[in-house]
Motif scaffolding. Structure first.
Motif, PDB file in Angstrom:
ATOM      1  N   LEU A 181       0.819  -1.184   0.098  1.00  0.00           N
ATOM      2  CA  LEU A 181       0.034   0.210  -0.015  1.00  0.00           C
ATOM      3  C   LEU A 181       0.972   1.176  -0.143  1.00  0.00           C
ATOM      4  O   LEU A 181       0.607   2.183  -0.900  1.00  0.00           O
ATOM      5  N   THR A 182       1.844   1.405   0.397  1.00  0.00           N
ATOM      6  CA  THR A 182       2.580   2.252   0.425  1.00  0.00           C
ATOM      7  C   THR A 182       3.366   2.803  -0.455  1.00  0.00           C
ATOM      8  O   THR A 182       4.027   3.618  -1.259  1.00  0.00           O
ATOM      9  N   THR A 183       4.194   1.457  -1.063  1.00  0.00           N
ATOM     10  CA  THR A 183       5.037   1.791  -2.340  1.00  0.00           C
ATOM     11  C   THR A 183       3.901   1.887  -3.365  1.00  0.00           C
ATOM     12  O   THR A 183       3.917   2.340  -4.295  1.00  0.00           O
ATOM     13  N   GLU A 184       2.540   1.284  -3.498  1.00  0.00           N
ATOM     14  CA  GLU A 184       2.168   1.170  -5.340  1.00  0.00           C
ATOM     15  C   GLU A 184       1.183   1.901  -5.002  1.00  0.00           C
ATOM     16  O   GLU A 184       0.808   2.959  -5.620  1.00  0.00           O
ATOM     17  N   VAL A 185       1.111   2.821  -4.052  1.00  0.00           N
ATOM     18  CA  VAL A 185      -0.441   4.274  -3.612  1.00  0.00           C
ATOM     19  C   VAL A 185       0.266   5.462  -3.077  1.00  0.00           C
ATOM     20  O   VAL A 185       0.320   6.067  -3.812  1.00  0.00           O
ATOM     21  N   LEU A 244       1.303  14.099   3.702  1.00  0.00           N
ATOM     22  CA  LEU A 244       2.289  14.275   3.827  1.00  0.00           C
ATOM     23  C   LEU A 244       3.241  13.163   3.796  1.00  0.00           C
ATOM     24  O   LEU A 244       4.737  13.103   3.715  1.00  0.00           O
ATOM     25  N   ALA A 245       3.038  11.803   3.897  1.00  0.00           N
ATOM     26  CA  ALA A 245       4.023  11.179   3.546  1.00  0.00           C
ATOM     27  C   ALA A 245       2.887   9.507   3.283  1.00  0.00           C
ATOM     28  O   ALA A 245       1.585   9.891   2.539  1.00  0.00           O
ATOM     29  N   THR A 246       3.004   8.235   3.209  1.00  0.00           N
ATOM     30  CA  THR A 246       2.656   7.607   2.973  1.00  0.00           C
ATOM     31  C   THR A 246       2.035   7.094   3.991  1.00  0.00           C
ATOM     32  O   THR A 246       1.292   5.909   3.882  1.00  0.00           O
TER      33      THR A 246
END
Ligand code: ZN
Ligand code: ZN
Length: 468
Positions: A55-59, A288-290
């Motif tokens: 989720l944090t990488t692909e979105v 602001l971040a993932t």
């Protein structure tokens, strides 16, 4: 966590209520070997980390109501189907959407210096060229509340209200009041803008965003959080006794109603009359971040635990429903839409993970009456994970709040919050903050809970609601 924070706001004049009511030791109950095996296998879980990483990488960031949150829903539906869940779907609703703009600030005099800050959700905007005014400095929310309007009107108001780390996270409610309601109060009292010390426990130049709310009929003023070092700088300058002048540029916008949504997946139970066990977290994040700890970890932990029950080869008695709520950060729109659509269905337990990915140290529940033995079995089964049981609590979490309010039993797994608020709502809420071993301990706790609760032969709920 909203209930706790609301309680803090309402109890403003009182010391913060002691949360640590000590329980009598739970009556030791034998641990079902099948439950113990599920628990211990979960300590090797890789599914939760895979979800957070994916989720944090692909979105990445997924601010509520934006196209990024919509991509997160698409990703979530595909992921939950791929994991093997049933009845996977997205349920849309509409909500007002706020987006960040430019954000800059500096002290113009007497000690010209640039400041690091970030706008709070729902902040109003300065003119494009900025706003320059004298700063009224208050080290605590109490000083701000006690100051006369004449000290506030026509000024940029600064409120410190420093936050200390606490294991149970209760200091967030106590300090956070400056953010939750401060700007609305300042606006009503004639302030031009408000800047607060970040509601955070770090000392880095990474400001913490978060939502603020302006009462009906009050025009939003620009509102932002300074990084903790910049807040300390303002206080040190103010201590020199000369008036401070600040220039502030904040250009966020309300862009009107947009689509958001909840994503739902199920492990169907064998006995439809036995009710639903609801678990989840929130899919949206700040921009602001993932959003790795807030709250990719929560959705990952709860889904990974549900998958372990699903894959165990034995169908649970009760349906386990995993909900990845939308738009929690900006006001719990997903929670309300879920309750509107599903509030009439029989939920027996609701539990939410929304305090990061560090070790669970305590569980609390409102399992009572005929369901009290369920809590006893759970307490015994959690001992090897280093989790203690205390009385009180049960049903904490903004997303499950509306369902819990209808008399559904709640179970809380409290993660250590000692470092959660170092990076919460900052540009540093990234995958690096997630410790895979601690994440597995969380999955083991939730797996144990689902194994016991979903199969419990006892009647669970409804529970009498205590007023928080
Ligand atoms: Zn959260
Ligand atoms: Zn949050």
């Amino acid at each position: 966590m909203t209930n706790r924070f609301l309680a803090a706001i309402l109890a403003l004049a009182l010391p913060f209520p002691a949360l640590a009511q000590r329980a009598a030791p739970p009556v030791p109950a034998p641990v079902d070997p099948a439950v113990a095996a599920l628990r211990d296998a979960a300590l090797k879980d890789d599914v939760a980390y895979d979800i957070v990483e994916g989720l944090t990488t692909e979105v990445g960031q997924r601010l509520a109501g934006t196209e990024a949150e919509a991509r997160a829903r698409t990703w979530a539906v595909a992921k939950l189907k791929a994991l093997g869940f049933q009845n996977v779907r997205s349920e849309p609703y509409r909500m007002p959407v706020w987006v960040r703009g430019e954000e800059r600030a500096e002290i113009v005099s007497p000690f010209p210096q640039k400041l690091v800050l970030t706008a709070l959700g729902n902040s109003g905007a300065t003119p494009d060229a900025g706003l320059t005014a004298e700063v009224a400095v208050f080290k605590t929310f109490g000083e701000f509340m006690n100051a006369p309007d004449s000290a506030i009107k026509g000024r940029i108001v600064y409120v410190g209200n420093a936050m200390a780390p606490t294991q149970d996270g209760s200091s967030y409610g106590q300090s956070g009041v400056a953010r939750f309601v401060g700007p609305g109060i300042a606006a009503r009292r004639g302030a031009l803008a408000m800047v607060i010390r970040s509601i955070g426990t770090d000392t880095h130049r990474t400001p913490h965003t978060g939502v603020t709310n302006f009462p009906e009929g009050v025009k939003p003023i620009p509102a932002a959080a300074l990084s903790v070092p910049d807040a300390k700088l303002i206080e040190a300058m103010a201590a020199r006794g000369k008036p401070l002048t600040m220039k502030l540029v904040l250009t966020p916008r309300q862009i009107g109603e947009r689509e958001s949504g909840n994503v739902i997946a199920e492990v169907p139970g064998s006995d439809p009359a036995a009710g639903i066990v609801l678990v989840g977290g929130h899919l949206d994040s700040w921009d602001l971040a993932t959003g790795a700890i807030d709250d990719a970890s929560g959705v990952a932990i709860t889904a990974a635990a549900a998958k372990r029950i699903m894959d165990s080869g034995r169908r649970p008695r009760r349906t386990i429903r995993v909900v990845w709520f939308g738009s929690e950060e900006v006001g719990g729109f997903g929670a309300r839409d879920y309750a509107r659509r599903h509030g009439a269905e029989r939920h027996v337990v609701a539990a939410e993970s929304d305090l990061g990915a560090d070790r669970v140290w305590r569980f609390q529940s409102s399992l009572e009456g005929s369901a009290a033995p369920v809590a006893g079995r759970l307490a015994s089964a959690l001992v090897p994970l280093g989790i203690v049981h205390t009385d009180g609590g049960g049903g904490d979490g903004a997303d499950i709040g509306p369902i819990v309010a209808t008399g559904v039993a709640g179970i809380d797994f409290n993660q250590s919050a000692l470092r959660y608020f170092d990076t919460h709502h900052t540009a540093d809420d990234t995958l690096d903050r997630v410790d895979p071993e601690m994440l597995r301990q969380n999955v083991a706790a939730w797996t144990t809970m689902l194994a016991i609760v979903a199969d419990a032969p006892e009647e669970i709920g409804p529970v009498a609601r205590k007023s928080h």
